[in-house]
Scaffold this motif. Structure first.
Motif, PDB file in Angstrom:
ATOM      1  N   LEU A 193       0.664  -1.001  -0.134  1.00  0.00           N
ATOM      2  CA  LEU A 193      -0.038  -0.183  -0.023  1.00  0.00           C
ATOM      3  C   LEU A 193       0.636   0.870  -0.140  1.00  0.00           C
ATOM      4  O   LEU A 193       0.843   2.041  -0.828  1.00  0.00           O
ATOM      5  CB  LEU A 193      -0.747  -0.228   1.455  1.00  0.00           C
ATOM      6  CG  LEU A 193      -2.420  -0.779   0.995  1.00  0.00           C
ATOM      7  CD1 LEU A 193      -3.124  -0.845   2.650  1.00  0.00           C
ATOM      8  CD2 LEU A 193      -2.686  -0.673   0.215  1.00  0.00           C
ATOM      9  N   VAL A 194       2.059   1.046   0.545  1.00  0.00           N
ATOM     10  CA  VAL A 194       2.463   2.399   0.936  1.00  0.00           C
ATOM     11  C   VAL A 194       3.131   2.731  -0.695  1.00  0.00           C
ATOM     12  O   VAL A 194       3.369   3.779  -1.257  1.00  0.00           O
ATOM     13  CB  VAL A 194       4.136   1.968   1.447  1.00  0.00           C
ATOM     14  CG1 VAL A 194       5.189   3.411   0.920  1.00  0.00           C
ATOM     15  CG2 VAL A 194       3.347   2.581   3.486  1.00  0.00           C
ATOM     16  N   THR A 195       3.870   1.683  -1.041  1.00  0.00           N
ATOM     17  CA  THR A 195       4.717   1.827  -2.950  1.00  0.00           C
ATOM     18  C   THR A 195       3.455   2.442  -3.385  1.00  0.00           C
ATOM     19  O   THR A 195       3.525   2.779  -4.081  1.00  0.00           O
ATOM     20  CB  THR A 195       5.617   0.532  -3.326  1.00  0.00           C
ATOM     21  OG1 THR A 195       6.055  -0.320  -2.500  1.00  0.00           O
ATOM     22  CG2 THR A 195       5.223   0.428  -4.611  1.00  0.00           C
ATOM     23  N   SER A 228       0.797   6.592  -6.983  1.00  0.00           N
ATOM     24  CA  SER A 228      -0.352   7.099  -7.304  1.00  0.00           C
ATOM     25  C   SER A 228      -0.651   7.024  -8.950  1.00  0.00           C
ATOM     26  O   SER A 228      -1.770   6.925  -9.974  1.00  0.00           O
ATOM     27  CB  SER A 228      -0.603   7.746  -6.100  1.00  0.00           C
ATOM     28  OG  SER A 228      -0.568   8.939  -6.469  1.00  0.00           O
ATOM     29  N   SER A 278      -5.737   3.553  -0.870  1.00  0.00           N
ATOM     30  CA  SER A 278      -4.523   3.179   0.014  1.00  0.00           C
ATOM     31  C   SER A 278      -4.415   3.262   1.328  1.00  0.00           C
ATOM     32  O   SER A 278      -4.027   1.874   1.960  1.00  0.00           O
ATOM     33  CB  SER A 278      -3.334   3.564  -0.654  1.00  0.00           C
ATOM     34  OG  SER A 278      -3.161   3.576  -1.891  1.00  0.00           O
ATOM     35  N   VAL A 279      -5.528   4.852   2.001  1.00  0.00           N
ATOM     36  CA  VAL A 279      -5.391   4.915   3.268  1.00  0.00           C
ATOM     37  C   VAL A 279      -5.999   4.009   4.447  1.00  0.00           C
ATOM     38  O   VAL A 279      -6.469   3.787   4.997  1.00  0.00           O
ATOM     39  CB  VAL A 279      -5.997   6.193   3.431  1.00  0.00           C
ATOM     40  CG1 VAL A 279      -5.695   6.735   5.167  1.00  0.00           C
ATOM     41  CG2 VAL A 279      -4.283   7.431   3.134  1.00  0.00           C
ATOM     42  N   PHE A 321       0.601   4.107  -2.657  1.00  0.00           N
ATOM     43  CA  PHE A 321       0.404   5.702  -2.763  1.00  0.00           C
ATOM     44  C   PHE A 321       1.871   6.567  -2.923  1.00  0.00           C
ATOM     45  O   PHE A 321       1.287   7.795  -3.504  1.00  0.00           O
ATOM     46  CB  PHE A 321       0.446   5.673  -1.223  1.00  0.00           C
ATOM     47  CG  PHE A 321      -0.096   7.000  -0.610  1.00  0.00           C
ATOM     48  CD1 PHE A 321      -1.023   7.483  -0.067  1.00  0.00           C
ATOM     49  CD2 PHE A 321       1.416   7.791  -0.276  1.00  0.00           C
ATOM     50  CE1 PHE A 321      -1.189   8.398   0.604  1.00  0.00           C
ATOM     51  CE2 PHE A 321       1.624   9.609   0.074  1.00  0.00           C
ATOM     52  CZ  PHE A 321       0.061   9.709   0.804  1.00  0.00           C
ATOM     53  N   LEU A 322       2.888   6.044  -3.463  1.00  0.00           N
ATOM     54  CA  LEU A 322       3.844   6.721  -3.809  1.00  0.00           C
ATOM     55  C   LEU A 322       3.867   7.242  -5.267  1.00  0.00           C
ATOM     56  O   LEU A 322       4.269   7.674  -5.870  1.00  0.00           O
ATOM     57  CB  LEU A 322       5.264   6.948  -2.685  1.00  0.00           C
ATOM     58  CG  LEU A 322       5.212   6.599  -1.489  1.00  0.00           C
ATOM     59  CD1 LEU A 322       6.957   5.179  -1.263  1.00  0.00           C
ATOM     60  CD2 LEU A 322       5.772   8.278  -1.535  1.00  0.00           C
ATOM     61  N   VAL A 359      -5.970   7.355  -5.530  1.00  0.00           N
ATOM     62  CA  VAL A 359      -5.624   6.002  -5.093  1.00  0.00           C
ATOM     63  C   VAL A 359      -4.749   6.443  -4.034  1.00  0.00           C
ATOM     64  O   VAL A 359      -4.623   5.666  -3.183  1.00  0.00           O
ATOM     65  CB  VAL A 359      -4.025   5.853  -6.456  1.00  0.00           C
ATOM     66  CG1 VAL A 359      -3.474   4.391  -6.508  1.00  0.00           C
ATOM     67  CG2 VAL A 359      -5.226   5.552  -7.848  1.00  0.00           C
ATOM     68  N   LYS A 360      -4.121   7.601  -4.189  1.00  0.00           N
ATOM     69  CA  LYS A 360      -4.177   7.997  -2.524  1.00  0.00           C
ATOM     70  C   LYS A 360      -4.395   7.709  -0.978  1.00  0.00           C
ATOM     71  O   LYS A 360      -5.037   6.912  -0.094  1.00  0.00           O
ATOM     72  CB  LYS A 360      -3.417   8.626  -1.945  1.00  0.00           C
ATOM     73  CG  LYS A 360      -2.007   9.839  -2.929  1.00  0.00           C
ATOM     74  CD  LYS A 360      -1.229  11.205  -2.932  1.00  0.00           C
ATOM     75  CE  LYS A 360      -0.142  11.125  -3.437  1.00  0.00           C
ATOM     76  NZ  LYS A 360       0.220  10.582  -5.019  1.00  0.00           N
ATOM     77  N   GLY A 361      -5.487   7.676  -1.626  1.00  0.00           N
ATOM     78  CA  GLY A 361      -7.106   7.985  -0.688  1.00  0.00           C
ATOM     79  C   GLY A 361      -7.414   6.486  -0.306  1.00  0.00           C
ATOM     80  O   GLY A 361      -7.602   6.140   0.600  1.00  0.00           O
ATOM     81  N   PHE A 387      -5.069  11.059  -6.760  1.00  0.00           N
ATOM     82  CA  PHE A 387      -5.349  11.151  -4.998  1.00  0.00           C
ATOM     83  C   PHE A 387      -6.168  10.194  -5.047  1.00  0.00           C
ATOM     84  O   PHE A 387      -6.580   9.943  -3.659  1.00  0.00           O
ATOM     85  CB  PHE A 387      -5.359  12.288  -4.748  1.00  0.00           C
ATOM     86  CG  PHE A 387      -6.730  13.207  -5.591  1.00  0.00           C
ATOM     87  CD1 PHE A 387      -8.362  13.340  -4.580  1.00  0.00           C
ATOM     88  CD2 PHE A 387      -6.846  13.562  -6.705  1.00  0.00           C
ATOM     89  CE1 PHE A 387     -10.277  13.199  -5.276  1.00  0.00           C
ATOM     90  CE2 PHE A 387      -8.379  13.845  -7.395  1.00  0.00           C
ATOM     91  CZ  PHE A 387      -9.876  13.715  -6.328  1.00  0.00           C
TER      92      PHE A 387
END
Length: 411
Positions: free
Chosen positions: A301-303, A308, A331-332, A305-306, A327-329, A325
């Motif tokens: 998930l961190v990968t 995205s 991931s969280v 996020f980075l 994809v970032k959301g 954004f």
């Protein structure tokens, strides 16, 4: 070689392989279609599929879920299997007729009337395919399910791959996707036909399904809306293109849902078994398994996020470049879901089904109260915030119930 053959023939391997085929095909179809059509048309398709998922949940609660429980208990299984097939077909046809009326009565859908027949045909194939998959699974005919899903994957993914080198219109793509269900359905009918006996005790079986399905129906409705209200509302308030982007990102993360399901299928029976021996042992098992899995899951998930912005363009093309954004959301959100998964498994292992249902009610109530404000003021970011908050409410309530029942996962 003997070990390889044993693994290949095992039911678990076939079930896992089938899930990979089915989910992989859904993922590929979504990605290809997002690249082949305009965002607004993809949004229409994504919204339609979301509606089909609701229909599948509701019909399954009345048909297939009671069937899965009752199949081994009824005396005349061949009659019962034919009844369930007729009931499923009847429910699907009724829903399609209702949808016809919705198209006529909803001004928002008037612009898309030209796609109505193709969309309805696609829904018909989708829902029957889902029914036969679950029906064959209840009969433990795993090999037949694998063939069923391979036929669908070859047809759907093959057609869209060919389409990526041509210039077919959206309506033609819809028609091809709908017709691609035919070979799999013909195979399913041929496979199931020998299990039917064309005589039905209607009153007996309808009463059984009503008794079993009425609460399952309400639970399916609540769970679907609690998880999808913000997504549906984003399409209504922000337009179908926004809905399409949201569903595209959800499809990307759908791969992780397979991991969730695998995790649950493995961990839940084991936790329930340990629960009969010692609650402490069950707690320690869940905690240990979760911590071990979290390391790998969080790294993925961190990968994501980075990366995205690159991922969303790879999936949908440059037309979705501004939606990184999302994809970032997501991931969280998925990190929170995974952290709370042991709580969910503990609730189910303790058979606290009432509290399981109430948790979704609370989540839905929050969504109903907040979605308009969130979307009006924060657009798609508001939808992400709403989904995250709903998940936190769900997990917090279940954790509260576990504490009351003296089952402490985290100290």
């Amino acid at each position: 070689m003997a070990t390889i053959k044993k693994i290949y023939k095992s039911t678990k391997f076939k079930a896992l392989a089938d899930q990979a085929i089915f989910s992989g095909n859904s993922f590929l179809v979504t990605i290809l279609l997002a690249r082949l059509v305009a965002p607004e048309l993809f949004g229409l398709f994504a919204g339609w599929v979301l509606g089909i998922y609701l229909a599948v949940s509701l019909v399954s609660s009345l048909v297939i879920q009671p069937y899965q429980v009752m199949l081994s208990k009824v005396d005349e299984q061949r009659k019962y299997q034919f009844f369930v097939t007729v009931l499923q077909l009847s429910c699907v046809l009724v829903l399609l007729l209702v949808t016809q009326g919705i198209f006529k009565l909803t001004p928002f859908l008037h612009d898309y009337t030209q796609y109505k027949e193709a969309l309805l045909l696609y829904a018909f194939g989708f829902m029957l395919h889902d029914f036969f998959r679950k029906s064959l699974l209840a009969q433990k005919q795993i090999s037949q399910i694998v063939i069923l899903d391979i036929l669908l994957a070859l047809m759907q993914s093959g057609m869209l791959l060919i389409a990526s080198f041509t210039s077919w219109s959206f309506i033609v793509l819809l028609q091809l996707l709908a017709l691609s269900y035919i070979p799999a359905l013909v195979f399913a009918l041929a496979t199931s036909f020998k299990s039917w006996k064309f005589s039905i005790n209607w009153k007996k079986y309808i009463q059984l399904h009503y008794q079993q399905g009425k609460w399952l129906f309400l639970s399916a409705m609540v769970q679907w809306w609690s998880g999808n209200l913000f997504v549906v509302a984003s399409g209504m308030y922000l337009g179908v293109a926004a809905l399409g982007a949201f569903r595209l990102v959800q499809s990307l993360f759908g791969v992780l849902n397979v991991l969730f399901q695998t995790f649950e299928n493995y961990a839940l029976p084991q936790t329930a078994r340990l629960m009969t021996q010692s609650r402490i042992t069950a707690q320690q098992y869940l905690k240990r398994l979760s911590v071990q899995s979290l390391t790998l899951f969080a790294s993925v998930l961190v990968t994501v996020f980075l990366l995205s912005d690159y991922i969303i363009v790879w999936a949908g093309g440059d037309q979705y470049a501004t939606y990184g954004f999302l994809v970032k959301g997501m991931s969280v959100l998925y990190l929170i879901i995974f952290i709370g998964y042991p709580v969910r498994l503990a609730i189910r292992a303790l058979v606290l089904n009432k509290h399981f249902f109430v948790g979704y009610i609370l989540s839905l109530v929050f969504s109903l109260i907040s979605f308009r404000f969130m979307l009006t003021h924060f657009q798609l970011v508001g939808a992400l915030i709403g989904l995250i908050a709903s998940q936190l409410i769900l997990i917090s309530f279940w954790q509260f119930i576990l504490v009351k029942n003296k089952f402490l996962l985290w100290r």
